[in-house]
Motif scaffolding. Structure first.
Motif, PDB file in Angstrom:
ATOM      1  N   SER A 170       0.828  -1.216   0.000  1.00 45.99           N
ATOM      2  CA  SER A 170       0.000   0.000   0.000  1.00 45.99           C
ATOM      3  C   SER A 170       0.857   1.258   0.000  1.00 45.99           C
ATOM      4  O   SER A 170       0.434   2.307  -0.496  1.00 45.99           O
ATOM      5  CB  SER A 170      -0.932   0.001   1.219  1.00 45.99           C
ATOM      6  OG  SER A 170      -0.209   0.210   2.423  1.00 45.99           O
ATOM      7  N   PRO A 173      -0.745   4.006  -2.527  1.00 47.54           N
ATOM      8  CA  PRO A 173      -1.862   4.076  -1.598  1.00 47.54           C
ATOM      9  C   PRO A 173      -3.126   4.602  -2.264  1.00 47.54           C
ATOM     10  O   PRO A 173      -3.071   5.551  -3.041  1.00 47.54           O
ATOM     11  CB  PRO A 173      -1.358   5.056  -0.527  1.00 47.54           C
ATOM     12  CG  PRO A 173      -0.329   5.888  -1.223  1.00 47.54           C
ATOM     13  CD  PRO A 173       0.304   4.983  -2.237  1.00 47.54           C
ATOM     14  N   ARG A 194      -4.826   6.278   8.311  1.00 45.73           N
ATOM     15  CA  ARG A 194      -3.586   6.117   7.544  1.00 45.73           C
ATOM     16  C   ARG A 194      -2.358   6.608   8.315  1.00 45.73           C
ATOM     17  O   ARG A 194      -1.264   6.647   7.772  1.00 45.73           O
ATOM     18  CB  ARG A 194      -3.671   6.898   6.224  1.00 45.73           C
ATOM     19  CG  ARG A 194      -4.868   6.576   5.364  1.00 45.73           C
ATOM     20  CD  ARG A 194      -4.754   5.216   4.684  1.00 45.73           C
ATOM     21  NE  ARG A 194      -5.931   4.947   3.882  1.00 45.73           N
ATOM     22  CZ  ARG A 194      -6.073   5.321   2.630  1.00 45.73           C
ATOM     23  NH1 ARG A 194      -5.097   5.969   2.023  1.00 45.73           N
ATOM     24  NH2 ARG A 194      -7.179   5.038   1.967  1.00 45.73           N
ATOM     25  N   ALA A 198      -0.539  -7.136  -6.127  1.00 52.27           N
ATOM     26  CA  ALA A 198      -0.983  -5.805  -6.555  1.00 52.27           C
ATOM     27  C   ALA A 198      -0.737  -5.609  -8.046  1.00 52.27           C
ATOM     28  O   ALA A 198      -1.493  -4.906  -8.724  1.00 52.27           O
ATOM     29  CB  ALA A 198      -0.251  -4.733  -5.747  1.00 52.27           C
TER      30      ALA A 198
END
Length: 487
Positions: A94, A98, A110, A343
Motif C-alpha cells: 500500500s 496508496p 492512515r 498488486a
C-alpha cells in the motif's frame, strides 16, 4: 503493526535474542577455516540459536553467526512475529500506491502509513558509535574461509554502500550485499554482478575516469541488513526502506576518508576507493548453488580507513546449497513480497519459491484462473516484474484448489493437468545468473513455463474430467469413527 521494539543496532537485537534463550556462546576454540562453517550449518539445520564465538584462531574479536537462521529471527529483524509477515507485506504494497482516503476517518487511519514515510527519512549525526575507534587494517578482522576449495578469506555479510558519479543525494545511494574477498591487509575484491546497483554506479565512475568512493558496513542493524538483501525496485532507496522496516529513522554519519554517509550504529565501517580499470581474479568460492564459482576478474577496493565501535563484533554468515541462512531469509521475503506481486498480478493467489531450488530459480504459482491463456500471461508478467525474477528459470502454474507448498499436489497437477506438447512454454537466450552451470552460455539461458492448470475454452477440444471428492458429511463421519478406533 510492530509487536517488537525497533532494534537500533546489532547489539540490541542480540540482547533480545539472548534474553529469550536464542543465543549461544561457543567457548571452545574453533578454526575460522572451514570448521566454523560446519558448526554454523549444523546449528541452522537444527533450527538452532544465534552463535557467538568468543574463542577462535583469528584476531581477537567476537564472531557472530546464524543471525537469521530461523524464520522467527528474520521476522524479528523486522519487528514482527512470523504470522504478521503477510500483513506487513500488504502494508508495504500500500505504501507503493496508496488509494485515496475516503473521508476524515479513513485519513486518520492512515497515520501508520505517514509514520512509516517519516521513518524513511534518515537522520544525520555528528558523532557516531561506529567511529569511536580505528582498526589498523583488514588483518584485524576475524574473516572466515568457509569452504575447503575457497580461494581465501571471504567477508560474507558486507553492506556495500555506493552512489553514482556526480550524485550525492541519499536517495541515489545503493546498499547491496556483495561478497568481498580479502586480497591483502589493504585490498578487497568486490564481487558485484552487472545487473546490481553497485556495478551500475561503478560504470558511471569509470566513464568519468575517476576513482569511486565505497564504504562497507559490517555488523549493521537487522533492518539495514534485510533492506540491503531485498530485491527492491531500482527507484526505491534501501536507506529509506530500512527506516520503514525498522519503524525508526536510520542514523547516518559522514565517513572519515570517503565522501559517503554510512550507518552510524554499525559495528565496523571499511572505507576505500575503487580505481578505474583495477581488477583482480576473484574466487573460487562456494556459492548458493552448491558449487564453486569460476575465477573471474572483479574490481579492487583500496582500503583508506577502518573505523569501529569500542570492542566491535564481527558478523558473518555462510552461503551454500540450501538450507543456508540466505535461503531462510528468502522464505520470509517470499511471504513479504506476495502482496506486492498480487498488486501487479491480481489473479495470483499464492507464490512459492522452493528453498531447495536455490530459492528464486524455480517458482510455483497458484492462480484464480478465469480465461484461456491466463497461466502464460502470469508467467510472462512474473519474468518481467523484478530483476530477481529474470533469474527464475522454471515457473509452474497451478489452480487455486491445490497447496503449492505440497510437492504431492504439484506432482499430481503436472501429471494430470499438463500436456508436454501443449502446455510447455520455452524461451531461449534470456538473462541468467552466470553461476548457473546448466546454462549453455554465461549470463544467458532458457526459461520454461509449465501450465498445470485445468484447461478451459480454446485451450482444449476435449471435455475435462470430473475430479473425485468424497462427500464432506461422509468425511466427518469417518473421522468420528476413526477417533474411536485409533488410540
Amino acid at each position: 503493526m510492530r509487536s517488537l521494539p525497533a532494534f537500533p543496532d546489532l547489539r540490541a537485537f542480540l540482547a533480545w535474542a539472548e534474553a529469550r534463550g536464542d543465543l549461544a556462546r561457543v567457548d571452545a576454540s574453533v578454526s575460522l577455516r572451514h570448521e566454523m562453517t560446519a558448526l554454523q550449518l549444523a546449528a541452522l539445520r537444527a533450527g538452532g540459536p544465534v552463535l557467538r564465538f568468543d574463542a577462535h584462531d583469528g584476531p581477537k574479536m567476537p564472531v557472530v553467526t546464524n543471525l537469521f537462521a530461523t524464520r522467527e529471527r528474520v521476522a524479528a529483524g523486522l519487528g514482527l512475529t512470523p504470522d504478521q509477515i503477510p500483513g506487513f507485506g500488504a502494508f508495504l504494497a500500500s505504501l507503493r500506491s496508496p488509494p485515496p482516503p475516503e473521508g476524515m476517518r479513513d485519513a486518520l487511519s492512515r497515520w501508520p502509513m505517514l509514520r512509516a514515510a517519516l521513518a524513511a527519512r534518515p537522520r544525520v549525526l555528528r558523532h557516531a558509535p561506529v567511529q569511536e575507534a580505528d582498526l589498523p587494517d583488514l588483518s584485524a578482522l576475524p574473516v572466515q574461509t568457509p569452504w575447503p576449495g575457497d580461494g581465501g578469506p571471504l567477508i560474507t555479510w558486507p553492506v556495500v554502500i555506493t552512489r553514482p558519479h556526480g550524485a550525492g543525494e541519499l536517495s541515489r545511494y545503493n546498499l547491496g550485499v556483495y561478497r568481498a574477498q580479502v586480497l591483502a591487509p589493504d585490498r578487497l575484491i568486490l564481487r558485484w554482478l552487472a545487473h546490481r546497483g553497485g556495478a551500475a554506479h561503478h560504470r558511471s565512475w569509470e566513464r568519468a575516469g575517476e576513482p569511486m568512493p565505497v564504504a562497507i558496513a559490517l555488523g549493521a542493524d537487522p533492518a539495514t541488513l534485510l533492506a540491503a538483501a531485498l530485491p527492491l525496485p531500482e527507484n526505491v532507496s534501501e536507506l529509506g526502506f530500512s527506516g520503514v522496516l525498522r519503524g525508526a529513522r536510520t542514523d547516518l554519519v559522514a565517513a572519515r576518508s570517503v565522501p559517503l554517509m554510512v550507518p552510524a550504529r554499525a559495528e565496523i565501517i571499511v572505507e576505500g576507493w575503487v580505481h578505474p580499470g583495477e581488477t583482480a581474479p576473484e574466487g573460487p568460492f562456494g556459492d548458493h548453488t552448491g558449487y564453486y564459482n569460476a575465477v573471474e576478474p572483479f574490481p579492487v577496493l583500496r582500503v583508506s580507513r577502518i573505523t569501529c565501535r569500542r570492542d566491535p563484533l564481527y558478523l558473518t554468515t555462510v552461503t551454500g546449497r540450501p538450507p543456508d541462512e540466505p535461503s531462510v531469509i528468502g522464505e520470509v521475503f517470499n511471504d513479504l513480497a506476495l502482496p506486492v506481486i498480487r498488486a501487479q498480478i491480481p489473479e495470483v493467489l499464492d507464490l512459492w519459491l522452493p528453498p531447495a531450488a536455490c530459492s528464486y530459480r524455480m517458482a510455483v504459482v497458484k492462480i484464480d484462473k478465469r480465461y484461456p491463456g491466463q497461466a502464460r500471461r502470469v508467467m510472462m508478467a512474473l519474468w518481467g516484474m523484478l530483476p530477481q525474477f529474470s533469474y527464475t528459470k522454471m515457473i509452474v502454474v497451478v489452480d487455486g484448489d491445490l497447496d503449492i507448498r505440497n510437492w504431492d499436489d504439484i506432482a499430481w497437477a503436472l501429471a494430470t493437468r499438463m500436456d508436454p506438447g501443449r502446455d510447455v512454454m520455452l524461451i531461449g537466450r534470456t538473462p541468467m545468473d552466470y553461476l548457473d552451470f546448466a546454462s549453455p552460455l554465461e549470463g544467458l539461458a532458457g526459461k520454461i513455463g509449465l501450465d498445470a492448470t485445468t484447461k478451459i475454452g480454446a485451450e482444449t477440444a476435449r471435455e475435462w474430467g470430473r475430479e473425485m471428492r468424497p462427500d464432506p458429511a461422509h468425511e466427518a463421519r469417518a473421522a468420528e469413527l476413526l477417533a474411536g478406533i485409533l488410540p
